[in-house]
Design a protein around this motif. Structure first.
Motif: not given
Length: 337
Positions: A15-17, A89-97, A119-126, A308-314
């Protein structure tokens, strides 16, 4: 080393970038420079990210690391979840996501522990997404440390010009002094020294140690934590690491400038914002978070999910590409030893 380092990348919070910057990073020519990247995540989510960003990237789904081909212009993807498009849904995490996010992390840790990746590289989480999924952990580091059974670990924020390591992290300022001890400071200096040699290839590390108070206490005028807590820790660390040049407690308003100018390989900081403010002034777009003390190599972007900018290609993929290259560099240095 006969092959380039193999990196397992997590997509981060759907749900994030994270998915967007992963798509952009894999499209970049830099993604296959001296490394072999594999995305661990969700196929439908990544297909949507490719469409959203408009990058000409082909997704190749694999069931194991051995099936990956690491071809430029292609993302080798190891799926660990099956999210429907309307579940993200951008900005709206659920148990499944949140669970999909966690599954990508744990699978990547297991690949690194088994030696299937270097090695592992991690993307952003919340943190909210982790809580919704029922996780007992608040973030990446605690989850990865638990799964790897690491007992001594620390966050380093790293860039070409500045590297900072934190004695205390996410606590109120009024708690900092209560949590600082000579033993804790010594342990972090020691971990920093070992990591600079083992992961960054620095044979004789130069470590700057930040004081806690303005002017490093001004000989007790502004506080005695430097003489009471930090200086004894420095003396013990010097005895443990005679190969290192470890500074006395230095005024925080100058030590970071000196490090950025090349006088120190890393700065040990007493609290979160003491290190993060100067670091992000220098490395806001290309900074990397790497965890010291783990039995595996782990790097990460130095930013959050940016709902706030998720899924806006910013969002920019710059920090992710930097994290990938730093992970590959650490893997090469570790393998050479």
């Amino acid at each position: 080393m006969t092959q380039l380092p193999l990196l397992a990348l997590t997509m981060g919070d759907p749900c994030g970038i994270g998915p967007e910057i992963a798509a952009k990073a894999f499209h970049s020519p830099k993604a296959h420079e001296n490394m072999r990247p594999l995305l661990v995540g969700d196929e439908a989510t990544m297909a949507r990210a490719v469409e959203t960003t408009g990058v000409p990237l082909t997704i190749r789904t694999v069931s194991s690391v051995s099936e990956a081909r690491f071809t430029p212009g292609t993302m080798d993807l190891l799926p660990v979840s099956s999210l429907a498009p309307d579940e993200v849904v951008p900005g709206a995490p659920t148990a499944r996501t949140g669970q999909a996010m966690i599954d990508a992390i744990t699978r990547s840790v297991d690949l690194a522990l088994s030696g299937e990746c270097d090695a592992m590289v991690t993307g952003p989480i919340h943190k909210v997404a982790m809580k919704l999924a029922g996780s007992e952990f608040h973030g990446h580091t605690e989850l990865i440390a638990s799964r790897t059974r690491a007992t001594e670990f620390a966050m380093m924020m790293a860039g070409d010009r500045l590297k900072v390591v934190l004695v205390t992290i996410h606590i109120p300022l009024q708690e900092v002094v209560r949590q600082l001890t000579p033993a804790k400071i010594t342990d972090l200096i020691s971990l920093t020294a070992r990591s600079l040699t083992e992961r960054f290839g620095v044979e004789s590390p130069r470590i700057g140690v930040a004081g806690l108070n303005p002017h490093a206490g001004e000989e007790g005028l502004f506080g005695d934590e430097e003489s009471r807590l930090i200086a004894p820790a420095v003396e013990t660390a010097r005895a443990l690491h005679p190969e290192c040049a470890i500074s006395d407690p230095l005024p925080p308003d100058t030590v970071f400038f000196k490090a950025a100018e090349g006088h120190y390989d890393a700065v040990v900081c007493m609290y979160h914002d003491q290190g993060l403010i100067p670091f992000k002034m220098v490395h806001f777009h290309d900074g990397v978070n790497t965890t010291l003390g783990l039995p595996i190599i782990r790097t990460s972007v130095d930013h959050g999910t940016a709902y706030d900018i998720a899924w806006k290609n910013i969002a920019s993929e710059g920090s992710l590409l930097s994290a990938m290259h730093m992970a590959a560099m650490q893997a090469r240095n570790r393998i050479r030893r």
